[in-house]
Design a protein around this motif. Structure first.
Motif, short mmCIF file in Angstrom:
data_model
loop_
_atom_site.label_atom_id
_atom_site.label_comp_id
_atom_site.label_asym_id
_atom_site.label_seq_id
_atom_site.Cartn_x
_atom_site.Cartn_y
_atom_site.Cartn_z
N MET A 122 -11.37 -1.18 -4.51
CA MET A 122 -10.16 -1.80 -3.94
C MET A 122 -9.24 -0.75 -3.33
O MET A 122 -8.66 -0.97 -2.27
CB MET A 122 -9.42 -2.60 -5.02
N ALA A 123 -9.10 0.39 -4.00
CA ALA A 123 -8.26 1.47 -3.46
C ALA A 123 -8.83 1.97 -2.13
O ALA A 123 -8.08 2.22 -1.18
CB ALA A 123 -8.16 2.61 -4.46
N PHE A 124 -10.14 2.11 -2.06
CA PHE A 124 -10.78 2.55 -0.84
C PHE A 124 -10.60 1.52 0.28
O PHE A 124 -10.31 1.87 1.42
CB PHE A 124 -12.26 2.84 -1.09
N LEU A 125 -10.75 0.24 -0.05
CA LEU A 125 -10.58 -0.81 0.96
C LEU A 125 -9.13 -0.88 1.44
O LEU A 125 -8.88 -1.10 2.62
CB LEU A 125 -11.04 -2.15 0.40
N LEU A 126 -8.18 -0.68 0.53
CA LEU A 126 -6.78 -0.66 0.94
C LEU A 126 -6.47 0.54 1.83
O LEU A 126 -5.70 0.44 2.78
CB LEU A 126 -5.86 -0.67 -0.29
N ALA A 127 -7.10 1.68 1.53
CA ALA A 127 -6.92 2.87 2.37
C ALA A 127 -7.52 2.61 3.77
O ALA A 127 -6.91 3.00 4.78
CB ALA A 127 -7.58 4.08 1.72
N LEU A 128 -8.67 1.97 3.82
CA LEU A 128 -9.27 1.61 5.11
C LEU A 128 -8.39 0.64 5.88
O LEU A 128 -8.23 0.77 7.10
CB LEU A 128 -10.65 0.99 4.91
N LEU A 129 -7.80 -0.31 5.18
CA LEU A 129 -6.91 -1.27 5.82
C LEU A 129 -5.67 -0.59 6.38
O LEU A 129 -5.24 -0.88 7.49
CB LEU A 129 -6.53 -2.37 4.84
N ALA A 130 -5.11 0.35 5.61
CA ALA A 130 -3.95 1.10 6.08
C ALA A 130 -4.31 1.94 7.30
O ALA A 130 -3.53 2.02 8.26
CB ALA A 130 -3.40 1.98 4.96
#
Length: 115
Positions: free
Chosen positions: A82-90
């Motif tokens: 989830m942290a990685f996906l949020l970083a990708l989204l940002a």
């Protein structure tokens, strides 16, 4: 990931150029640049969010199966995914905002004059 970022930059740059006259008309009618950037981010999120969710779920399934083949067992944490996906989204939103902000801040006459 670098190839995907290059593709994203190219896609957003093409989308901004394709819709440059629309942005210019919105600016002439008084729409602030921040609202134009939010409009582009919302349009990109309609495509990117489902693909991030599907890709994250698929990566989690494939990653767990792949890691289960090793003798040293390592847990694949959903929090890290989830942290990685949020970083990708940002990162995705920052690229879209950067590309659309250039046209949103430019002189609308320049884009309306172009054929």
């Amino acid at each position: 990931m670098v190839i995907a970022l290059i593709g994203l930059i190219g896609y957003t740059a093409d989308e901004v150029q394709r819709r440059a006259k629309e942005i210019a008309i919105r600016k002439v009618t008084g729409t602030p640049a921040s609202k134009i950037v939010r409009m582009f981010c919302a349009d990109i999120l309609k495509v990117a969010l489902p693909s991030l969710i599907a890709g994250g779920a698929l990566a989690m399934i494939v990653g767990r199966r792949w890691l289960s083949q090793f003798s040293d067992q390592v847990a694949l944490s959903p929090a890290i995914m989830m942290a990685f996906l949020l970083a990708l989204l940002a990162l995705l939103l920052s690229v879209v905002a950067f590309n659309s902000l250039g046209v949103a801040r430019s002189n609308p006459v320049d884009h309306l004059r172009d054929q």
